[in-house]
Design a protein around this motif. Structure first.
Motif, mmCIF file in Angstrom:
data_model
loop_
_atom_site.group_PDB
_atom_site.id
_atom_site.type_symbol
_atom_site.label_atom_id
_atom_site.label_comp_id
_atom_site.label_asym_id
_atom_site.label_seq_id
_atom_site.Cartn_x
_atom_site.Cartn_y
_atom_site.Cartn_z
ATOM 1 N N ARG A 141 1.252 -1.001 -0.038
ATOM 2 C CA ARG A 141 0.218 0.070 0.192
ATOM 3 C C ARG A 141 1.195 1.815 -0.131
ATOM 4 O O ARG A 141 0.779 2.489 0.420
ATOM 5 N N TYR A 142 2.468 1.343 -0.654
ATOM 6 C CA TYR A 142 2.611 2.152 -0.514
ATOM 7 C C TYR A 142 2.659 2.613 -2.525
ATOM 8 O O TYR A 142 3.323 1.522 -3.017
ATOM 9 N N PRO A 143 3.305 3.708 -2.795
ATOM 10 C CA PRO A 143 3.263 3.489 -4.479
ATOM 11 C C PRO A 143 4.237 3.821 -4.658
ATOM 12 O O PRO A 143 5.189 3.939 -3.922
ATOM 13 N N GLN A 144 5.035 3.844 -6.191
ATOM 14 C CA GLN A 144 5.714 3.876 -6.617
ATOM 15 C C GLN A 144 6.043 5.460 -6.819
ATOM 16 O O GLN A 144 5.104 6.146 -6.441
ATOM 17 N N HIS A 145 7.319 6.051 -6.926
ATOM 18 C CA HIS A 145 7.775 7.186 -6.863
ATOM 19 C C HIS A 145 7.357 7.750 -8.681
ATOM 20 O O HIS A 145 7.210 7.152 -9.615
ATOM 21 N N GLU A 152 -4.338 6.799 5.529
ATOM 22 C CA GLU A 152 -3.169 5.874 5.259
ATOM 23 C C GLU A 152 -1.974 6.400 4.629
ATOM 24 O O GLU A 152 -1.587 7.060 4.180
ATOM 25 N N GLU A 153 -0.883 6.503 5.124
ATOM 26 C CA GLU A 153 0.896 6.827 4.568
ATOM 27 C C GLU A 153 1.128 6.303 2.733
ATOM 28 O O GLU A 153 1.118 7.368 2.122
ATOM 29 N N GLY A 154 0.005 5.666 2.359
ATOM 30 C CA GLY A 154 0.421 5.249 1.142
ATOM 31 C C GLY A 154 -0.199 6.456 -0.075
ATOM 32 O O GLY A 154 -0.066 6.406 -1.146
ATOM 33 N N HIS A 155 -1.801 6.634 0.895
ATOM 34 C CA HIS A 155 -2.722 7.346 0.441
ATOM 35 C C HIS A 155 -1.770 8.797 -0.114
ATOM 36 O O HIS A 155 -1.573 9.961 -0.825
ATOM 37 N N THR A 199 1.624 9.541 0.021
ATOM 38 C CA THR A 199 3.155 9.550 -1.022
ATOM 39 C C THR A 199 2.572 9.498 -1.697
ATOM 40 O O THR A 199 2.964 9.535 -2.955
ATOM 41 N N PHE A 200 1.363 8.788 -2.133
ATOM 42 C CA PHE A 200 1.062 8.811 -3.736
ATOM 43 C C PHE A 200 0.081 9.994 -4.560
ATOM 44 O O PHE A 200 0.760 10.551 -5.593
ATOM 45 N N GLN A 230 3.278 12.145 -5.160
ATOM 46 C CA GLN A 230 4.028 11.920 -6.692
ATOM 47 C C GLN A 230 2.599 13.004 -7.488
ATOM 48 O O GLN A 230 3.843 13.592 -8.615
#
Lengths: 459, 234
Positions: free
Chosen positions: A424-428, B170-173, B175-176, B179
């Motif tokens: 659930r962490y995205p790519q950059h 949520e950290e994934g959200h 960091t998304f 971008q």
């Protein structure tokens, strides 16, 4: 406790508590013939070069790019050449030989023919590039000229990829491209005349006004042109900020876009193309090594240019995204490394699975040779689950993604092998968040979202 | 449930010191919102429009930033009056510029922006059908009093809808999203550091005596409302 000895007849091997008489000083044993060429063989390595300029910026492209500007381009190319020189001087790089490379962007051919000649001359002249290395470059039908094509070929580029997107005039107009399909076809003929054998066409599905019939037409034209590779990407429609774009016909419904994917995958397979990465197809023998080999075989990649991604010395990382800071860092003599992650041994194994799956198949013996583990045993639960869902097939030789259903879900399949920490962490895409990284690791409880009846304020 | 470590420094709230203190920075922020973050306005706009009923006459935006959401909503509702208040002079100036351009471009809508303290809203009791706010709560100097003011000016059958970011999204959200905001990343993260969590928002509501209001987490955001809201599509 009992000690069992099975090698009593060997004078040099004693089991404790009996003292061994051989003074151990070498490892491993089990010796086989070795010669000078093997001992001093250079390991393979790849290179990715990012050219962040376009002569025409597309609103659907998320990558870091700038409008081509004479002064900025010149300064940037000087910095890029300095970065190449900086890498070339490092012993680790000198111990490797470049066997594959990819030049992307932006539009690399937004550079002039002399600039391309100068850059490629410096790149190939500074690094240990193997004769016949598998190098690809991206271009557009508008930017490519006979002169540029000739320079690319003479400098050793073997595969060229054109962003065509569609062969339907109205659809070209809708995405802001010059809308003469004949001109697109002519650019392919030009490349062939110049001597390019391996030509890829990028198409897009899901663009404004596209129908299944028009999509089939674009695919038919691409196949009839006899190109060696065809890739297709899903169009991403961003905010409609211009009044002109608001008047465009709508993009197709998601269900239609999905059908377009499956239709194209089946059509290209039937036309003799082999699939890889889910949405890329190549005639046998024409699949580029970049990606396939570098991902699945863990080959290091040198990243060059802003936001370029690389994989060197147990680190995955990307370069400084801001072109000004990139130029400044390189000019100061430092490598413009921005953010990334150390790759531990267990993560290197997962990385090979995650990226290896993208090629459509993972070979058990090859994986064991590279990592010394049997992925079929290590990831038994994940493989059983994916097999049960009909997304992959597994046998003694390894796993294979089932097409076209599995190709459609290729990224989902790939993510099944992420370690829990990275789920659930995205790519950059080039965001530098270094200013906001937590200094102290703080325990985090990952919980599911509250159900709707729990979400109100509880008083 | 998995135990893990957090990537981003968002555990404790960091209020923003004098945000928007430079008109050029405000113009840069405004341009960024107009260019790349218009998508961010879609859901709040849809939610406001979904709550419009026959007979409504007045909408109020509390903390309008550079006025983009008010202008957008007013363009969709030309028969309703939209009034916005903001307490930062630079934000008001840029919003006025945006309003001038909207008038010049013949945009439908009845919009008025004015400068006022958010904890002393210049509207009578029970005067607004919908009181809304977007991406402003984290800058409020006196959030409890401003929440009470929102309740005061809202008609009994009206609704208050306050949206902002959720610092513990949520950290994934997060960091998304980072971008895509590109050079606006610093601004985005500082706003996020200043944002409230759902628990903190619930505490603000408790202090304001608004115990029947809602505080709901939604992807990256936090939605506070005076009554339960129907979900809107993304």
């Amino acid at each position: 406790m009992s000690i069992t000895t099975t090698t009593t007849s060997m004078p040099f091997w004693k089991e404790y508590p009996e003292r061994d008489s051989e003074w151990v000083r070498q490892y491993p044993t089990k010796h086989v013939p070795v010669n000078e060429e093997e001992v001093f063989a250079r390991k393979p390595m790849g290179v990715y070069v990012h050219i962040p300029f376009c002569n025409r910026l597309c609103f659907s492209c998320p990558y870091i790019k700038h409008q081509t500007d004479r002064d900025l381009t010149r300064t940037y190319l000087d910095a890029l050449k300095t970065e190449i020189t900086n890498y070339a001087g490092r012993p680790y790089i000198q111990d490797h030989v470049i066997t594959l490379g990819y030049i992307g962007g932006g539009t690399p051919t937004a550079l002039t023919a002399p600039q391309l000649d100068d850059l490629l001359g410096h790149l190939f002249g500074s690094l240990n590039v193997e004769e016949g290395a598998d190098f690809s470059i991206e271009t557009t039908p508008v930017d490519i000229t006979e002169r540029k094509a000739t320079v690319l070929l003479e400098r050793g580029i073997r595969r060229i990829s054109l962003g065509v997107q569609t062969f339907v005039p109205e659809e070209l107009k809708n995405i802001g491209r010059p809308n003469d399909p004949e001109m697109l076809k002519e650019s392919i003929r030009l490349l062939r005349r110049c001597g390019f054998e391996n030509i890829n066409i990028d198409l897009m599905h899901g663009i404004n006004g596209q129908t299944m019939e028009s999509w089939e037409h674009s695919l038919d034209v691409a196949i009839d042109l006899g190109v060696t590779c065809i890739s297709f990407y899903t169009y991403m429609e961003f905010a409609q900020v211009s009044t002109k774009r608001r008047k465009l016909p709508p993009v197709p419904e998601k269900a239609v876009v999905d059908d377009m994917f499956l239709f194209a995958a089946e059509k290209l397979s039937k036309s003799g193309f082999l699939g890889y990465y889910g949405d890329c197809f190549a005639k046998p023998g024409y699949q580029p090594k970049y990606g396939e080999t570098s991902w699945s075989e863990d080959i290091p990649i040198i990243p060059l240019g802003p936001t370029a991604t690389g994989h060197l010395r147990d680190h995955w990382y990307f370069n400084e995204p801001d072109i000004g800071r990139y130029i400044q860092t390189v000019t100061e003599g430092r490598l413009p490394i921005s953010m990334g992650k150390h790759i531990t041994k267990p993560e290197a194994i997962r990385r090979s699975m995650v990226l290896g799956v993208k090629a459509g198949r993972v070979n058990r013996d090859r994986f064991r040779r590279i990592h010394g583990v049997d992925f079929m045993e290590m990831f038994r639960a994940e493989i059983d689950d994916l097999t049960e869902k009909g997304l992959i097939t597994a046998d003694e030789d390894g796993i294979e993604v089932t097409g076209p259903k599995g190709w459609y879900y290729l990224d989902n399949i790939s993510k099944a092998f992420y370690s829990p920490e990275y789920r659930r962490y995205p790519q950059h895409l080039g965001a530098d968040i270094s200013n906001f990284i937590s200094r102290q690791p703080i325990p985090l409880q990952i919980t599911s979202r509250p159900r709707s009846e729990e979400t109100g304020c509880d008083h | 449930m998995t135990t893990d470590t957090r990537l981003l420094n968002l555990t404790d709230r960091v209020p923003q010191p004098s945000p928007h203190d430079d008109i050029d920075k405000v113009r840069f922020y405004d341009l960024g919102m107009r260019r790349s973050a218009l998508m961010a306005y879609k859901r709040p706009s849809d939610r406001i429009l979904a709550n419009v009923r026959d007979g409504m006459t007045d909408l109020v935006e509390v903390g309008f930033n550079t006025g983009l959401l008010s202008l957008h909503v007013a363009g969709k509702l030309p028969d309703l009056a939209v009034s916005g208040v903001e307490e930062n002079q630079n934000l008001v100036d840029v919003a006025e510029d945006n309003l001038t351009l909207a008038v010049w471009a013949n945009t439908a809508g009845d919009v008025e922006f004015e400068m006022a303290k958010l904890h002393r809203l210049p509207f009578p009791d029970d005067s607004a059908d919908i009181v809304f706010s977007f991406s402003s709560l984290h800058r409020w100097r006196r959030p409890v009093e401003t929440l009470r003011e929102c309740a005061r000016i809202c008609k009994p059958d009206g609704v208050v809808i306050i949206e902002d970011m959720n610092r513990h999204a949520e950290e994934g959200h997060i960091t998304f999203i980072l971008q895509f905001v590109k050079e606006g990343g610093d601004e985005f993260m500082r706003s996020l550091q200043a944002a409230y969590t759902r628990e903190e928002a619930a505490e603000l509501l408790r202090e304001a005596g608004l115990t029947d209001w809602q505080a709901v987490e939604e992807d990256l955001g936090l939605v506070i409302s005076s009554r339960p809201l129907e979900p809107v599509s993304t």
